[in-house]
Scaffold this motif. Structure first.
Motif, short mmCIF file in Angstrom:
data_model
loop_
_atom_site.label_atom_id
_atom_site.label_comp_id
_atom_site.label_asym_id
_atom_site.label_seq_id
_atom_site.Cartn_x
_atom_site.Cartn_y
_atom_site.Cartn_z
N PHE A 219 0.83 -1.21 0.00
CA PHE A 219 0.00 0.00 0.00
C PHE A 219 0.87 1.27 0.00
CE2 PHE A 219 -2.52 3.33 2.14
CZ PHE A 219 -3.60 3.37 1.28
N LEU A 220 1.95 1.26 0.79
CA LEU A 220 2.82 2.44 0.84
C LEU A 220 3.37 2.76 -0.53
CD1 LEU A 220 4.91 1.80 4.12
CD2 LEU A 220 2.63 2.78 3.88
N ARG A 221 3.84 1.72 -1.21
CA ARG A 221 4.46 1.94 -2.53
C ARG A 221 3.42 2.26 -3.60
NH1 ARG A 221 9.77 0.64 -3.34
NH2 ARG A 221 10.92 0.95 -1.41
N GLN A 222 2.21 1.73 -3.46
CA GLN A 222 1.16 2.04 -4.44
C GLN A 222 0.83 3.53 -4.40
OE1 GLN A 222 -1.87 -0.73 -3.19
NE2 GLN A 222 -1.53 -2.07 -4.98
N VAL A 223 0.62 4.06 -3.21
CA VAL A 223 0.27 5.48 -3.09
C VAL A 223 1.44 6.33 -3.56
CG1 VAL A 223 -0.38 7.32 -1.49
CG2 VAL A 223 -1.36 5.03 -1.22
N LEU A 224 2.64 5.95 -3.19
CA LEU A 224 3.82 6.71 -3.61
C LEU A 224 3.94 6.71 -5.14
CD1 LEU A 224 6.33 8.29 -2.68
CD2 LEU A 224 7.57 6.13 -2.66
N ALA A 225 3.74 5.55 -5.75
CA ALA A 225 3.82 5.46 -7.22
C ALA A 225 2.79 6.37 -7.89
CB ALA A 225 3.60 4.01 -7.66
N LEU A 226 1.60 6.38 -7.35
CA LEU A 226 0.54 7.24 -7.91
C LEU A 226 0.89 8.72 -7.76
CD1 LEU A 226 -2.46 5.22 -6.46
CD2 LEU A 226 -2.01 5.54 -8.90
N CYS A 227 1.50 9.07 -6.64
CA CYS A 227 1.88 10.47 -6.43
C CYS A 227 3.03 10.88 -7.33
CB CYS A 227 2.26 10.70 -4.96
SG CYS A 227 0.88 10.65 -3.81
N LYS B 93 -5.82 5.33 -4.65
CA LYS B 93 -6.01 6.48 -5.54
C LYS B 93 -6.54 7.69 -4.77
CE LYS B 93 -6.78 3.80 -9.78
NZ LYS B 93 -7.74 3.44 -10.84
N ARG B 94 -7.49 7.44 -3.87
CA ARG B 94 -8.04 8.55 -3.07
C ARG B 94 -6.95 9.20 -2.23
NH1 ARG B 94 -12.31 4.93 -2.20
NH2 ARG B 94 -11.54 4.46 -0.10
N LYS B 95 -6.13 8.37 -1.61
CA LYS B 95 -5.03 8.90 -0.78
C LYS B 95 -4.09 9.74 -1.63
CE LYS B 95 -5.37 6.67 3.35
NZ LYS B 95 -5.42 7.33 4.66
N ALA B 96 -3.72 9.22 -2.80
CA ALA B 96 -2.78 9.93 -3.66
C ALA B 96 -3.36 11.26 -4.12
CB ALA B 96 -2.42 9.05 -4.86
N GLU B 97 -4.61 11.25 -4.53
CA GLU B 97 -5.24 12.50 -4.99
C GLU B 97 -5.29 13.53 -3.87
OE1 GLU B 97 -8.85 10.79 -6.42
OE2 GLU B 97 -8.22 10.87 -8.53
N ARG B 98 -5.60 13.07 -2.66
CA ARG B 98 -5.66 13.97 -1.50
C ARG B 98 -4.30 14.62 -1.25
NH1 ARG B 98 -4.67 12.65 3.97
NH2 ARG B 98 -5.75 14.01 5.48
N ILE B 99 -3.23 13.82 -1.33
CA ILE B 99 -1.89 14.36 -1.09
C ILE B 99 -1.48 15.31 -2.21
CG2 ILE B 99 0.57 13.71 -0.99
CD1 ILE B 99 -0.43 11.11 0.47
N GLN C 133 -3.29 17.15 -4.06
CA GLN C 133 -4.01 18.41 -3.93
C GLN C 133 -3.31 19.35 -2.94
OE1 GLN C 133 -6.72 19.64 -5.63
NE2 GLN C 133 -6.39 17.84 -6.91
N ALA C 134 -2.59 18.75 -1.97
CA ALA C 134 -1.91 19.56 -0.94
C ALA C 134 -0.51 19.99 -1.36
CB ALA C 134 -1.84 18.76 0.37
N CYS C 135 -0.04 19.50 -2.51
CA CYS C 135 1.31 19.83 -2.98
C CYS C 135 1.27 21.06 -3.89
CB CYS C 135 1.90 18.66 -3.77
SG CYS C 135 2.22 17.18 -2.80
N GLY C 136 2.33 21.84 -3.87
CA GLY C 136 2.45 22.97 -4.78
C GLY C 136 2.38 22.49 -6.22
N GLY C 137 1.50 23.10 -7.04
CA GLY C 137 1.37 22.66 -8.43
C GLY C 137 0.87 21.25 -8.57
#
Length: 525
Positions: free
Chosen positions: A110-118, A134-140, A142-146
């Motif tokens: 799970f850790l690597r899946q979210v990281l890969a998506l980000c 996917k939800r976790k990645a999208e949420r993160i 959205q919080a990143c610059g650009g």
């Protein structure tokens, strides 16, 4: 440590810590090379602005045993094996450092899946990733610059992830609130520890800051204090009581230190590195009372908080105990506690993610801390993302929950079995004694060394346990770190080894090491 001696198979090895060390003779032949293939000058021509005599003397005093001379020799042996040089072993086993994935531990999916998506958001359209990842990645994102991991974050770390850390601390500590504004993300725990020490160190001569650290200790502390020109104040853990911490010993160390420095901070490592002990709640309360009475800033290194194995042992955070003790401790005692993604069940050392939470820190000092962090711009953003996953894992209703839990439990169960095996095998070997590995991921066995071996080591200018560990490496390919690199009571000898090797390699490693000790003892008896 400097010295030389013959090594099996011809040639010699030279051991040194510090930039003046001669090149080990096992290094690849030819002229010494500098960066990009330029030859290095072995001796200054007298025109250099920067020489050993003119460089920062504090840096020269820095030593870091975990990656010290014995590890340099291990790297050379690996190179020699690749070149076909015959050795009494077929591989070097690096049991010197808590690097889980280098030892074969698989990353948590799970850790690597979210990281890969980000890292590669195009994958958000892929059917190969679960919806909660996917939800976790999208949420993160959205919080990143650009909306990109390639953008700087604010110096204290992405606000959303600091809020996740605060929620994690609150759950861990049974509902005690945590303020995201008191949480700073960092490049592993190490960088945060160094930042807090920088804030504490002041004075000259007898007013110079003293910092109490446990002996044996993790060499980050001795190295950081040397670099900052602070005074290292040793307090000894009690090996006869499974490396217990005794407040009477803290008081002894403090009283002696006050003759020559100004002790201002007390470092605690719980669970212990290299000693593997887990502190009881009563001990933590006693330490907090002592720090409060003596006006000491508390630094709680809690990076192994997920690694508790022994029956009856339980992790208690300093923040929780401090808060539950109530006033005046809860409202006045200053505390910084540290955590990391490098250890636990995660083992994500290379991503360098961590955090520090500060409690009761003066508001003006906290502004200075923010300023100091801003000089470094920000911690690595991928490390921040991994930290977010660790403190905000899948919920029971999420599709990834079952796999995440199974992988996490498997890692921790295997570590618990390896901790027990290590203690058992070592304690069956004459001349080796190993306390229970209650937590963390290391054992710190005590070894008896014959007087003739101690004498031979002294002739070579080596610490006796360094001599033992180097011979072990040369003859078996097993790389462990001598106890002298962590500190130990005078006249005792130890080594630190990680329990991370896979079970099929760990038992033979432990048995081979025990057999080598028996052979070494016969040779020097």
């Amino acid at each position: 440590v400097q010295g030389g001696g013959s090594r099996p198979g011809g040639g010699s090895w030279l051991l040194a810590a510090g930039p003046s060390a001669p090149r080990p003779s096992g290094a690849s032949g030819g002229a010494a090379r500098g960066t990009r293939g330029r030859p290095e000058r072995e001796v200054s021509d007298g025109r250099d602005v920067l020489t050993l005599d003119t460089m920062n003397p504090c840096v020269r005093r820095v030593e870091y045993a975990v990656r010290g001379p014995i590890v340099l020799r291990a790297l050379e042996l690996e190179q020699e094996l690749r070149q076909g040089v015959k050795k009494p072993f077929t591989e070097v086993i690096r049991a010197n450092i808590g690097d889980a994935q280098a030892m074969g531990q698989k990353p948590i999916t799970f850790l690597r899946q979210v990281l890969a998506l980000c890292v590669h958001p195009d994958l958000l359209n892929s059917p190969d990733f679960p919806e909660d990842a996917k939800r976790k990645a999208e949420r993160i994102l959205q919080a990143c610059g650009g909306h990109s991991l390639g953008a700087y974050s604010v110096s204290s770390g992405i606000q959303l992830i600091r809020e996740d850390v605060a929620s994690y601390i609150e759950r861990r500590d049974g509902g005690i609130p945590a303020d995201p504004n008191n949480i700073y993300l960092s490049t592993g725990a190490s960088d945060a520890i160094l930042t807090v020490l920088k804030l504490l160190v002041a004075g000259e001569g007898p007013t110079r800051t003293g910092v109490l650290i446990p002996i044996p200790q993790y060499p980050l502390y001795s190295a950081a204090l040397a670099e900052l020109n602070a005074v290292q104040v040793d307090y000894y853990l009690d090996e006869e009581r499974a490396w217990a911490l005794d407040v009477a010993e803290l008081r002894r160390a403090l009283c002696q230190a006050r003759d020559h420095c100004c002790p201002r901070a007390l470092c605690i490592i719980n669970p212990g590195n290299p000693t593997g002990q887990v502190q009881a709640r009563e001990c933590i309360e006693a330490v907090i009372r002592f720090a409060f009475e003596e006006r000491l800033f508390l630094m709680a290194d809690e990076v192994y908080q997920d690694n508790v194995y022994a029956e009856g042992s339980q992790f208690h955070s300093f923040k929780k105990v401090l808060t539950e003790m109530g006033p005046p401790y809860a409202t006045q005692q200053e505390l910084a506690s540290f955590h990391s993604v490098s250890k636990g069940y995660m083992g994500e050392c290379g991503f360098r993610g961590g955090y520090v939470e500060v409690v009761n820190l003066d508001a003006a000092v906290q502004q200075q801390m923010q300023k100091l962090l801003s000089v470094r711009l920000c911690p690595p953003v991928p490390g921040q993302v991994l930290l977010s996953m660790v403190v905000s894992p899948p919920a029971p209703s999420d599709p990834s929950f079952a796999q995440f839990q199974a992988e996490r439990q498997a890692v921790l169960a295997e570590l618990a079995a390896k901790a027990k095996l290590t203690e058992q095998v070592f304690n069956e070997a004459p001349g080796i004694r190993c306390n229970p590995v209650q937590g963390a991921m290391y054992s710190f066995p005590r070894v008896q060394l014959p007087p003739r071996a101690v004498q031979r080591a002294q002739e070579l200018g080596l610490a006796p346990d360094m001599f033992f560990c180097m011979r072990l490496l040369e003859e078996t390919g097993i790389c462990v770190v001598p106890g002298s690199g962590f500190g130990q009571r005078e006249g005792t000898y130890h080594f630190r080894m990680t329990i991370l090797p896979p079970m099929e390699k760990l038992r033979p490693l432990l048995e081979k090491l025990s057999q080598f000790h028996a052979k070494f003892t016969r040779e020097y008896s």
